[in-house]
Scaffold this active site. Structure first.
Site, PDB file in Angstrom:
ATOM      1  N   VAL A  13      41.765  22.911  21.990  1.00  0.00           N
ATOM      2  CA  VAL A  13      40.332  22.642  22.134  1.00  0.00           C
ATOM      3  C   VAL A  13      39.745  21.897  20.939  1.00  0.00           C
ATOM      4  O   VAL A  13      38.593  21.440  20.996  1.00  0.00           O
ATOM      5  CB  VAL A  13      39.520  23.921  22.404  1.00  0.00           C
ATOM      6  CG1 VAL A  13      39.985  24.586  23.695  1.00  0.00           C
ATOM      7  CG2 VAL A  13      39.585  24.887  21.231  1.00  0.00           C
ATOM      8  N   SER A  45      30.913  37.341  22.236  1.00  0.00           N
ATOM      9  CA  SER A  45      31.363  38.571  21.584  1.00  0.00           C
ATOM     10  C   SER A  45      30.154  39.419  21.220  1.00  0.00           C
ATOM     11  O   SER A  45      29.075  38.885  20.946  1.00  0.00           O
ATOM     12  CB  SER A  45      32.154  38.238  20.312  1.00  0.00           C
ATOM     13  OG  SER A  45      32.362  39.392  19.522  1.00  0.00           O
ATOM     14  N   TYR A  75      32.092  34.446  11.985  1.00  0.00           N
ATOM     15  CA  TYR A  75      32.563  34.600  13.362  1.00  0.00           C
ATOM     16  C   TYR A  75      31.393  34.997  14.258  1.00  0.00           C
ATOM     17  O   TYR A  75      31.195  34.427  15.336  1.00  0.00           O
ATOM     18  CB  TYR A  75      33.656  35.660  13.416  1.00  0.00           C
ATOM     19  CG  TYR A  75      34.138  35.983  14.811  1.00  0.00           C
ATOM     20  CD1 TYR A  75      34.984  35.115  15.494  1.00  0.00           C
ATOM     21  CD2 TYR A  75      33.777  37.176  15.440  1.00  0.00           C
ATOM     22  CE1 TYR A  75      35.443  35.423  16.773  1.00  0.00           C
ATOM     23  CE2 TYR A  75      34.223  37.488  16.718  1.00  0.00           C
ATOM     24  CZ  TYR A  75      35.062  36.606  17.376  1.00  0.00           C
ATOM     25  OH  TYR A  75      35.516  36.911  18.637  1.00  0.00           O
ATOM     26  N   LYS A  82      29.644  33.137  17.588  1.00  0.00           N
ATOM     27  CA  LYS A  82      29.490  33.789  18.885  1.00  0.00           C
ATOM     28  C   LYS A  82      28.016  33.877  19.299  1.00  0.00           C
ATOM     29  O   LYS A  82      27.695  33.795  20.488  1.00  0.00           O
ATOM     30  CB  LYS A  82      30.137  35.172  18.853  1.00  0.00           C
ATOM     31  CG  LYS A  82      31.660  35.121  18.731  1.00  0.00           C
ATOM     32  CD  LYS A  82      32.295  34.396  19.907  1.00  0.00           C
ATOM     33  CE  LYS A  82      33.802  34.433  19.874  1.00  0.00           C
ATOM     34  NZ  LYS A  82      34.426  33.851  21.084  1.00  0.00           N
ATOM     35  N   ILE A 139      38.245  45.043  22.626  1.00  0.00           N
ATOM     36  CA  ILE A 139      39.087  45.145  23.818  1.00  0.00           C
ATOM     37  C   ILE A 139      40.524  45.444  23.400  1.00  0.00           C
ATOM     38  O   ILE A 139      41.008  44.927  22.389  1.00  0.00           O
ATOM     39  CB  ILE A 139      39.026  43.829  24.627  1.00  0.00           C
ATOM     40  CG1 ILE A 139      37.564  43.506  25.008  1.00  0.00           C
ATOM     41  CG2 ILE A 139      39.904  43.917  25.867  1.00  0.00           C
ATOM     42  CD1 ILE A 139      36.862  44.545  25.842  1.00  0.00           C
TER      43      ILE A 139
END
Length: 239
Positions: free
Chosen positions: A54, A130, A144, A148, A177
């Site tokens: 990507v 997230s 991070y 998100k 998760i």
């Protein structure tokens, strides 16, 4: 209308679960990921697979051309590719900082730029965000989390832009998760036991629980839902 859905980051734990759920829902998922993301090798991968980076528009164009033959379209897109690198103050790594933005934000925009013309009118895009974009208890996840949080904003603007074509755009924001934890994830979250304690349900989530929500947003069952962020986090952010 096409039944094909490209899933970036399709080689990861959540990406694979999404591909499996889409298959069960009657879709034809095409997982796009780096070959190195498939530990058993792409020959053992149970879904259609294309090599996709990507961070490279050329790679995206080549992957989409392989996945979608001329004259065909897409039912939708799932932007699941993403990386976490911890960013504690005083330990910031400029290269890792740039990579997070290039994958998590710019990468998503690159994929949409290439695929949007191929998505059928009335189709659907699902972005994977997230809970870190909505809460601040994971020390060291500031950059991070910023990427998100940016996905939530990107989702709203993209939904507005594509609405004239009836294309819906939604954001699924998972909590912690069950998956092999990277060193960065372990550092910022404190591990599975601590992470489970943040949730009302007192457990971490399963990849299949995220995949169920993604398939709902891809499907016509969510036909009047767009520009939304849905947290799949066991109630972490709500208390």
């Amino acid at each position: 209308m096409s039944s094909k859905v490209i899933v970036t980051g399709g080689g990861g734990v959540i990406g694979r679960a999404i591909c499996a759920r889409l298959t069960a829902g009657g879709y034809e998922p095409v997982a796009g990921d780096l070959d190195s993301s498939i530990p058993e090798g792409r020959g053992a991968f149970p879904f259609a697979f294309v090599t996709l980076d990507v961070t490279s528009t050329d790679s995206i164009r080549a992957a989409v051309a392989e996945a979608v033959p001329a004259g065909e379209g897409l039912a939708g897109l799932v932007n699941c590719a993403g990386i976490l690198r911890d960013s504690f103050v005083g330990e910031l790594d400029e290269a890792q900082l740039d990579l997070m933005f290039q994958v998590n934000i710019a990468g998503m925009a690159r994929v949409v730029e290439v695929t949007a013309p191929l998505i059928d009118d009335g189709g659907s895009i699902v972005n994977i965000g997230s809970l870190t974009g909505h809460f601040g208890r994971f020390t060291g996840a500031s950059v991070y989390g910023a990427t998100k949080a940016g996905i939530a904003a990107y989702t709203r603007y993209l939904a507005s832009e594509l609405a004239p074509r009836g294309i819906r755009v939604n954001n699924v924001a998972p909590g912690v998760i069950r998956a092999p934890m990277s060193p960065s994830m372990a550092r910022v979250s404190g591990g599975e036991e601590i992470s489970a304690g943040y949730a009302m349900l007192k457990r971490i989530g399963e990849p299949e629980e995220v995949a169920e929500v993604v398939e709902f947003f891809i499907s016509g069952r969510s036909s009047f839902v767009t520009a939304q962020t849905l947290l799949v986090d066991g109630g972490v952010v709500a208390w």
